[in-house]
Design an enzyme around this catalytic site. Structure first.
Site, PDB file in Angstrom:
ATOM      1  N   ASP A  25      -5.237   1.162  -2.288  1.00 10.09           N
ATOM      2  CA  ASP A  25      -5.055  -0.027  -1.442  1.00 10.09           C
ATOM      3  C   ASP A  25      -4.331  -1.127  -2.204  1.00 10.09           C
ATOM      4  O   ASP A  25      -4.404  -1.204  -3.431  1.00 10.09           O
ATOM      5  CB  ASP A  25      -6.437  -0.518  -0.980  1.00 10.09           C
ATOM      6  N   GLY A  26      -3.648  -1.995  -1.465  1.00  2.27           N
ATOM      7  CA  GLY A  26      -3.023  -3.174  -2.070  1.00  2.27           C
ATOM      8  C   GLY A  26      -1.509  -3.098  -2.174  1.00  2.27           C
ATOM      9  O   GLY A  26      -0.883  -3.996  -2.736  1.00  2.27           O
ATOM     10  N   HIS A  42       4.808   0.327  -0.859  1.00  2.00           N
ATOM     11  CA  HIS A  42       4.525   1.764  -0.718  1.00  2.00           C
ATOM     12  C   HIS A  42       5.450   2.580  -1.628  1.00  2.00           C
ATOM     13  O   HIS A  42       5.030   3.571  -2.216  1.00  2.00           O
ATOM     14  CB  HIS A  42       4.684   2.209   0.740  1.00  2.00           C
ATOM     15  N   LEU A 136      -4.960  21.184 -12.143  1.00  2.00           N
ATOM     16  CA  LEU A 136      -5.517  20.097 -11.326  1.00  2.00           C
ATOM     17  C   LEU A 136      -5.209  20.392  -9.865  1.00  2.00           C
ATOM     18  O   LEU A 136      -4.088  20.795  -9.538  1.00  2.00           O
ATOM     19  CB  LEU A 136      -4.832  18.779 -11.742  1.00  2.00           C
TER      20      LEU A 136
HETATM   21  C1  FPP Z   1      -2.720   0.988   1.420  1.00  2.61           C
HETATM   22  O1  FPP Z   1      -2.091  -0.228   1.063  1.00  2.61           O
HETATM   23  C2  FPP Z   1      -1.794   2.088   1.235  1.00  2.61           C
HETATM   24  C3  FPP Z   1      -1.367   2.937   2.235  1.00  2.61           C
HETATM   25  C4  FPP Z   1      -1.817   2.847   3.631  1.00  2.61           C
HETATM   26  C5  FPP Z   1      -0.383   3.988   1.976  1.00  2.61           C
HETATM   27  C6  FPP Z   1      -0.502   4.688   0.664  1.00  2.61           C
HETATM   28  C7  FPP Z   1       0.776   5.362   0.387  1.00  2.61           C
HETATM   29  C8  FPP Z   1       1.342   5.470  -0.836  1.00  2.61           C
HETATM   30  C9  FPP Z   1       0.709   5.056  -2.078  1.00  2.61           C
HETATM   31  C10 FPP Z   1       2.719   6.025  -0.971  1.00  2.61           C
HETATM   32  C11 FPP Z   1       2.925   7.426  -0.536  1.00  2.61           C
HETATM   33  C12 FPP Z   1       1.991   8.400  -1.102  1.00  2.61           C
HETATM   34  C13 FPP Z   1       2.249   9.698  -1.256  1.00  2.61           C
HETATM   35  C14 FPP Z   1       1.138  10.592  -1.652  1.00  2.61           C
HETATM   36  C15 FPP Z   1       3.593  10.271  -1.063  1.00  2.61           C
HETATM   37  P1  FPP Z   1      -1.957  -1.355   2.175  1.00  2.61           P
HETATM   38  O2  FPP Z   1      -0.630  -1.203   2.832  1.00  2.61           O
HETATM   39  O3  FPP Z   1      -3.117  -1.320   3.106  1.00  2.61           O
HETATM   40  O4  FPP Z   1      -1.976  -2.655   1.285  1.00  2.61           O
HETATM   41  P2  FPP Z   1      -2.563  -4.086   1.730  1.00  2.61           P
HETATM   42  O5  FPP Z   1      -4.040  -3.911   1.911  1.00  2.61           O
HETATM   43  O6  FPP Z   1      -2.225  -4.944   0.556  1.00  2.61           O
HETATM   44  O7  FPP Z   1      -1.844  -4.505   2.970  1.00  2.61           O
END
Ligand code: FPP
Length: 253
Positions: A25-26, A42, A136
């Site tokens: 998250d974040g 992202h 892994l």
């Molecule tokens: C949460 O941060 C993150 C996500 C919903 C997406 C996670 C995706 C990735 C790390 C990239 C792609 C991953 C792979 C495995 C290819 P948020 O958007 O909710 O952040 P915020 O809480 O600060 O708004």
């Protein structure tokens, strides 16, 4: 079947968690702080995924599970959802060779029927190409929700054993566990959530019953080996009792 239920059998645990599950998250806040579009967070998040895979592999973690997209993330703006899908596709296309070289077996869990055909094909290919790897197991939870998982497991179980509907008393954990999306993995030892929120957000709700929960303010794009070491040091200090008393742990019978 490597899944041992922590409510039925006390698992043997060590200083390094066998299975680490992370809510990444974040990303959005990391980008907003830098006056960048959320999607830039992202993109940077993918680099943190690479670091986490490498660091966990080097430290002897056997299973790493990452929550990439929840059943509820479809509620986000269409542009962000579409960027995330493109990122998954691009990452699968680019990273599979590297995963093979690192000995990483890739599994994707979730309701994959909602994804387009190209992404589903890439997922199948990536899983097949990494099937024989054993250092892994990296699981990406995509369009995953813990409630979805429990329900799909119940449905699959009842389809395979319709007679169980007549004998509900036969339904126990051992009957359900093999049908859960991550039946191939032990329950997580350590759950990490980055980004400062302290909630489970419908992640592996069944499997987290006795998992140690670690929350950090660090935004996911800033997460790396040093933060993993901090989380593991915290984990190594936990007393995992699985319902027993501290006294019992000191003087095992
Ligand atoms: C949460 O941060 C993150 C996500 C919903 C997406 C996670 C995706 C990735 C790390 C990239 C792609 C991953 C792979 C495995 C290819 P948020 O958007 O909710 O952040 P915020 O809480 O600060 O708004």
């Amino acid at each position: 079947m490597s899944q041992i239920s922590s409510t039925r059998t006390i698992p043997v645990t060590g200083r390094i968690p066998r299975h680490v599950a992370i809510i990444m998250d974040g990303n959005g806040r990391w980008a907003t702080q830098r006056k960048l579009p959320r999607t830039a967070g992202h993109v940077r998040g993918v680099q943190a995924v690479r670091r986490a895979v490498e660091a966990c592999g080097h430290r002897g973690v056997e299973y790493l599970t990452l929550f990439a997209f929840s059943s509820e993330n479809w509620r986000r703006p269409a542009q962000e959802v579409s960027l995330l899908m493109r990122l998954f596709v691009r990452t699968l296309e680019r990273e599979v060779d590297k995963l093979v070289a690192q000995g990483v077996r890739l599994r994707i869990v979730g309701d994959l029927g909602a994804f387009d055909a190209k992404l589903r094909r890439l997922i199948d290919e990536a899983e097949q190409r990494t099937e024989q790897q054993s250092t892994l197991t990296l699981t990406i939870a995509a369009n995953y929700g813990g409630r979805w998982d429990i329900l799909q497991a119940m449905q699959a179980l009842l389809k395979a054993h319709p007679e169980m509907a007549e004998h509900p008393e036969q339904l126990d954990e051992d009957a359900l566990n093999p049908w859960l999306a991550m039946a191939y993995a032990p329950e997580p030892d350590l759950f990490i959530r980055t980004g400062g929120e302290q909630r489970i957000s419908n992640f592996l709700i069944w499997q987290l019953a006795y998992t140690e929960l670690y929350f950090t303010d660090c935004y996911w794009p800033d997460f790396g080996a040093a933060q993993i070491d901090q989380a593991f040091a915290w984990y190594a200090d936990r007393e995992r009792r699985f319902g027993r008393t501290s006294e019992q742990l000191r003087t095992p019978t």
